[in-house]
Design a protein around this motif. Structure first.
Motif, short mmCIF file in Angstrom:
data_model
loop_
_atom_site.label_atom_id
_atom_site.label_comp_id
_atom_site.label_asym_id
_atom_site.label_seq_id
_atom_site.Cartn_x
_atom_site.Cartn_y
_atom_site.Cartn_z
N SER A 172 -7.36 0.29 51.43
CA SER A 172 -6.35 -0.73 51.20
C SER A 172 -5.65 -1.12 52.50
O SER A 172 -5.83 -0.50 53.54
CB SER A 172 -5.32 -0.21 50.20
N ARG A 173 -4.83 -2.15 52.41
CA ARG A 173 -4.21 -2.73 53.60
C ARG A 173 -3.39 -1.70 54.39
O ARG A 173 -3.43 -1.69 55.61
CB ARG A 173 -3.33 -3.90 53.20
N ASN A 174 -2.67 -0.86 53.70
CA ASN A 174 -1.83 0.12 54.40
C ASN A 174 -2.51 1.47 54.54
O ASN A 174 -1.90 2.43 55.03
CB ASN A 174 -0.48 0.29 53.71
N GLY A 175 -3.75 1.56 54.08
CA GLY A 175 -4.49 2.80 54.19
C GLY A 175 -4.18 3.82 53.12
O GLY A 175 -4.73 4.92 53.14
N GLY A 176 -3.34 3.46 52.18
CA GLY A 176 -2.91 4.44 51.19
C GLY A 176 -3.89 4.69 50.07
O GLY A 176 -3.80 5.72 49.39
N THR A 177 -4.83 3.78 49.87
CA THR A 177 -5.81 3.93 48.79
C THR A 177 -7.21 3.75 49.34
O THR A 177 -7.47 2.81 50.09
CB THR A 177 -5.57 2.88 47.69
N THR A 178 -8.08 4.66 48.96
CA THR A 178 -9.47 4.60 49.40
C THR A 178 -10.41 4.72 48.21
O THR A 178 -10.06 5.34 47.19
CB THR A 178 -9.79 5.71 50.41
N TYR A 179 -11.58 4.15 48.35
CA TYR A 179 -12.62 4.23 47.33
C TYR A 179 -13.94 4.57 48.03
O TYR A 179 -14.19 4.12 49.15
CB TYR A 179 -12.77 2.91 46.59
N TYR A 180 -14.77 5.32 47.32
CA TYR A 180 -16.06 5.73 47.87
C TYR A 180 -17.16 5.59 46.82
O TYR A 180 -16.92 5.80 45.62
CB TYR A 180 -16.02 7.19 48.32
N ALA A 181 -18.34 5.28 47.29
CA ALA A 181 -19.50 5.39 46.41
C ALA A 181 -19.71 6.86 46.09
O ALA A 181 -19.38 7.74 46.91
CB ALA A 181 -20.73 4.82 47.10
N ASP A 182 -20.23 7.13 44.93
CA ASP A 182 -20.34 8.52 44.47
C ASP A 182 -21.13 9.39 45.44
O ASP A 182 -20.79 10.55 45.66
CB ASP A 182 -21.00 8.55 43.09
N TYR B 46 -8.75 -9.13 48.43
CA TYR B 46 -8.40 -8.36 47.25
C TYR B 46 -7.67 -7.08 47.66
O TYR B 46 -7.98 -6.48 48.68
CB TYR B 46 -9.64 -8.00 46.43
N SER B 47 -6.74 -6.67 46.84
CA SER B 47 -5.97 -5.47 47.19
C SER B 47 -6.81 -4.21 47.08
O SER B 47 -6.52 -3.20 47.72
CB SER B 47 -4.74 -5.35 46.29
N ARG B 48 -7.85 -4.27 46.26
CA ARG B 48 -8.76 -3.15 46.14
C ARG B 48 -10.09 -3.70 45.64
O ARG B 48 -10.13 -4.63 44.86
CB ARG B 48 -8.24 -2.09 45.19
N TYR C 293 -5.79 -7.38 55.26
CA TYR C 293 -7.07 -7.28 54.57
C TYR C 293 -7.35 -5.86 54.10
O TYR C 293 -7.06 -4.89 54.79
CB TYR C 293 -8.22 -7.68 55.49
N THR C 294 -7.94 -5.76 52.94
CA THR C 294 -8.63 -4.55 52.55
C THR C 294 -9.95 -4.53 53.32
O THR C 294 -10.64 -5.55 53.42
CB THR C 294 -8.90 -4.56 51.04
N MET C 295 -10.29 -3.38 53.88
CA MET C 295 -11.49 -3.25 54.69
C MET C 295 -12.52 -2.38 53.97
O MET C 295 -12.17 -1.48 53.20
CB MET C 295 -11.16 -2.63 56.04
N GLY C 296 -13.77 -2.65 54.26
CA GLY C 296 -14.82 -1.88 53.60
C GLY C 296 -16.02 -1.66 54.50
O GLY C 296 -16.20 -2.35 55.51
N TRP C 297 -16.80 -0.67 54.14
CA TRP C 297 -18.07 -0.38 54.80
C TRP C 297 -19.19 -0.50 53.77
O TRP C 297 -19.03 -0.12 52.60
CB TRP C 297 -18.08 1.03 55.37
N SER C 298 -20.30 -1.01 54.24
CA SER C 298 -21.51 -1.05 53.42
C SER C 298 -22.66 -0.57 54.30
O SER C 298 -22.49 -0.39 55.51
CB SER C 298 -21.79 -2.46 52.91
N ARG C 299 -23.82 -0.38 53.70
CA ARG C 299 -24.99 0.01 54.48
C ARG C 299 -26.25 -0.55 53.84
O ARG C 299 -26.27 -0.84 52.64
CB ARG C 299 -25.09 1.54 54.58
N ASP D 104 -6.43 2.11 61.48
CA ASP D 104 -5.28 2.10 62.38
C ASP D 104 -4.92 0.63 62.58
O ASP D 104 -5.57 -0.07 63.38
CB ASP D 104 -5.64 2.78 63.70
N ASN D 105 -3.93 0.17 61.87
CA ASN D 105 -3.58 -1.25 61.94
C ASN D 105 -3.05 -1.65 63.31
O ASN D 105 -3.17 -2.80 63.71
CB ASN D 105 -2.57 -1.60 60.85
N ALA D 106 -2.47 -0.71 64.02
CA ALA D 106 -1.97 -1.03 65.38
C ALA D 106 -3.13 -1.30 66.33
O ALA D 106 -2.95 -2.01 67.33
CB ALA D 106 -1.13 0.12 65.90
#
Length: 123
Positions: A52-62, A101-103, A32-38, A73-75
């Motif tokens: 992203s699933r492997n942690g290689g890609t991140t997105y942030y609100a401005d 979704y992948s992203r 899974y792609t994981m996300g935080w909201s508030r 940490d998938n482990a």
């Protein structure tokens, strides 16, 4: 079905830091792609960050860029949100969720939201 449990919230002074954690049950966390909201009182829930699933890609609100860092940490079936330079306007209940979704930066793509953890930033 994956269940998510957030922790790490609390009361902090402006300028301080907190690290939130979200632990997932089940053995498919890395899929899974994981996300935080508030969600702040009286306001709509908003997207905070995703990874992203492997942690290689991140997105942030401005408004969080440069202050918040999402990691995983998938482990340990855990996703984190490191929050620095906190401001009173960061006060909210913070939730983690997942998506196939992948992203994504769209709340509608995420589900299985946890119960949330309260973050309160005093001025």
């Amino acid at each position: 079905q994956v269940q998510l449990v957030e922790s790490g919230g609390g009361l902090v002074q402006a300028g301080g830091s907190l690290r939130l954690s979200c632990v997932a049950s089940g053995r498919t966390f890395s899929g899974y792609t994981m996300g935080w909201s508030r969600q702040a009182p009286g306001k709509e829930r908003e997207f905070v960050a995703s990874i992203s699933r492997n942690g290689g890609t991140t997105y942030y609100a401005d408004t969080m860029k440069g202050r918040f860092t999402i990691s995983r940490d998938n482990a340990k079936n855990t996703v984190y949100l490191q929050m620095n330079s906190l401001k009173p306007e960061d006060t909210a209940v913070y939730y983690c969720g997942l998506t196939f979704y992948s992203r994504s930066v769209y709340l509608a793509d995420f589900g299985s939201w946890g119960q949330g953890t309260q973050v309160t930033v005093s001025s």
